[in-house]
Motif scaffolding. Structure first.
Motif, short mmCIF file in Angstrom:
data_model
loop_
_atom_site.label_atom_id
_atom_site.label_comp_id
_atom_site.label_asym_id
_atom_site.label_seq_id
_atom_site.Cartn_x
_atom_site.Cartn_y
_atom_site.Cartn_z
N LEU A 69 0.81 -1.21 0.00
CA LEU A 69 0.00 0.00 0.00
C LEU A 69 0.85 1.26 0.00
N THR A 70 0.31 2.34 -0.59
CA THR A 70 0.88 3.66 -0.35
C THR A 70 0.46 4.12 1.04
N LEU A 71 1.02 5.23 1.50
CA LEU A 71 0.64 5.74 2.84
C LEU A 71 -0.83 6.08 2.90
N THR A 72 -1.35 6.75 1.87
CA THR A 72 -2.78 7.09 1.85
C THR A 72 -3.63 5.84 1.82
N GLU A 73 -3.27 4.86 1.01
CA GLU A 73 -4.02 3.60 0.95
C GLU A 73 -3.95 2.86 2.28
N ALA A 74 -2.81 2.98 2.98
CA ALA A 74 -2.66 2.32 4.27
C ALA A 74 -3.64 2.92 5.29
N ARG A 75 -3.76 4.25 5.31
CA ARG A 75 -4.72 4.89 6.22
C ARG A 75 -6.14 4.42 5.92
N GLU A 76 -6.48 4.39 4.63
CA GLU A 76 -7.83 3.99 4.23
C GLU A 76 -8.11 2.53 4.57
N ALA A 77 -7.09 1.68 4.42
CA ALA A 77 -7.28 0.25 4.71
C ALA A 77 -7.59 0.03 6.19
N CYS A 78 -6.90 0.77 7.07
CA CYS A 78 -7.20 0.65 8.50
C CYS A 78 -8.61 1.13 8.81
N GLN A 79 -9.02 2.24 8.19
CA GLN A 79 -10.38 2.75 8.41
C GLN A 79 -11.43 1.75 7.95
N GLU A 80 -11.18 1.11 6.83
CA GLU A 80 -12.12 0.09 6.33
C GLU A 80 -12.19 -1.10 7.28
#
Length: 374
Positions: free
Chosen positions: A291-302
């Motif tokens: 993941l990119t950093l932004t995708e990593a944040r979104e993955a945790c939120q999901e």
């Protein structure tokens, strides 16, 4: 690096195997310079006001409630009750202004700042003005003064509070775990923080600036770090286990080395942060792709979580045995992974939290560590 002072490596007072009192452990060390118990001046034709607080340090843990004992009496005792004013405040540890906590007259009281809604006087018994603090935070540890005012007379005592990990968390030797110290460096490289910025970045990573005592304990446990960092008292120090160049040179003994006090705004260094046990869980998110950093944040939120902070990862490694050889993004844009049981192809042979620094946020080479609160 300037002239270094070698801090004497004196053993700190032990705090294990302590007597159990009122639900909390006390150490055997007295308050600073016997500033604790006040003995009053003469008032009311020879009657003295005396304030009593414990001389021992009070230990508890983040998220708990604690009672800071304080009682007053008159010598000789008075028959008629008297109306007194009570004030609690927190003393400064680093030159910052003292913090008002609570003032009270009879049943009327007022609390201040971050303490509002979290503090009240016990007053269960006559002359009992003990302070209860609920939902303890990392920044609550330190020294508190209890002052009793009767007319023109006033007396006070000190209570020292130190936070440890949650009481059920124990180390492998059965002794109570206190916390974890970790050095923190800016994404822009070493020595970027003034003191106030150091305070801010520790808070952003679920921690506070470490005290000298906490850094000293971490050194005793093996912390070896060559970059100098701010401590709570605005001194700049660093812990060395293996003397070497350029860390003061091989001729100096191991120890916590000090640059002494530095200007809080003008001078810039790294910072040592201190975190205690978590109220939640840090975990490596199993994801089909890097993941990119932004995708990593979104993955945790999901996953109904948030991306973990550095202090949370260190606490999970220290207190919950988190052991993964997978590098993952954290909230500050760094990439790290925790190792409890070192093994081949997983970094150095010592336990620790490994760091990849601050990679390009668009890089898709890493997973992510998430944090979910209980």
């Amino acid at each position: 690096m300037g002239l270094l002072l070698l801090v004497p490596l004196l053993l700190l007072p032990g705090s294990y195997g302590l007597p159990f009192y009122n639900g909390f452990y006390y150490s055997n060390s007295a308050n600073d310079q016997n500033l604790g118990n006040g003995h009053g001046k003469d008032l009311l034709n020879g009657v003295k006001l005396v304030v009593e607080t414990p001389e021992e340090t009070l230990f508890t843990y983040q998220g708990a409630s604690v009672i800071l004992p304080c009682r007053y009496r008159y010598e000789p005792a008075l028959v008629s009750p008297r109306r007194v004013r009570v004030k609690w405040w927190k003393l400064s540890e680093n030159g910052a202004p003292e913090k008002d906590v609570l003032v009270a007259i009879g049943l009327r009281h007022r609390s201040f700042g971050d303490y509002q809604g979290r503090v009240h006087l016990r007053q269960d018994k006559e002359h009992d003005v003990s302070l209860e603090i609920q939902d303890l935070r990392l920044e609550d540890y330190g020294r508190y003064r209890c002052e009793v005012i009767d007319g023109l007379e006033d007396e006070s005592g000190l209570v020292e509070l130190e936070l440890r990990a949650e009481s059920q968390e124990r180390g492998g030797n059965g002794q109570e775990v206190r916390g974890v110290v970790f050095p923190y460096q800016s994404p822009n490289g070493r020595y970027q923080f003034n003191f106030h910025e150091g305070q801010q970045v520790c808070a952003e990573q679920a921690a506070v600036v470490a005290s000298f005592e906490q850094l000293f304990r971490a050194w005793e446990e093996g912390l070896d770090w060559c970059n100098a960092g701010w401590l709570q008292d605005a001194t700049v120090q660093y812990p060395i286990m293996l003397p070497r160049q350029p860390c003061g040179g091989p001729g100096l003994a191991p120890g916590v080395r000090s640059y002494g006090p530095r200007h809080r705004r003008l001078h810039r260094y790294d910072v040592f942060c201190f975190a205690t046990a978590l109220k939640g869980r840090v975990y490596y998110l199993e994801h089909p792709e890097k993941l990119t950093l932004t995708e990593a944040r979104e993955a945790c939120q999901e996953d109904d979580a948030t991306i973990a902070k550095v202090g949370q990862l260190f606490a999970a490694w220290k207190f919950h045995g988190l052991d993964r050889c997978d590098a993952g993004w954290l909230a500050d844009g760094s990439v790290r992974y925790p190792v409890v049981h070192p093994h081949p192809n997983c970094g150095p042979p010592e336990p620790g939290v490994r760091s990849f620094g601050f990679p390009d946020p668009q890089s898709r080479l890493y997973g992510v560590y998430c944090y979910r609160q209980h």
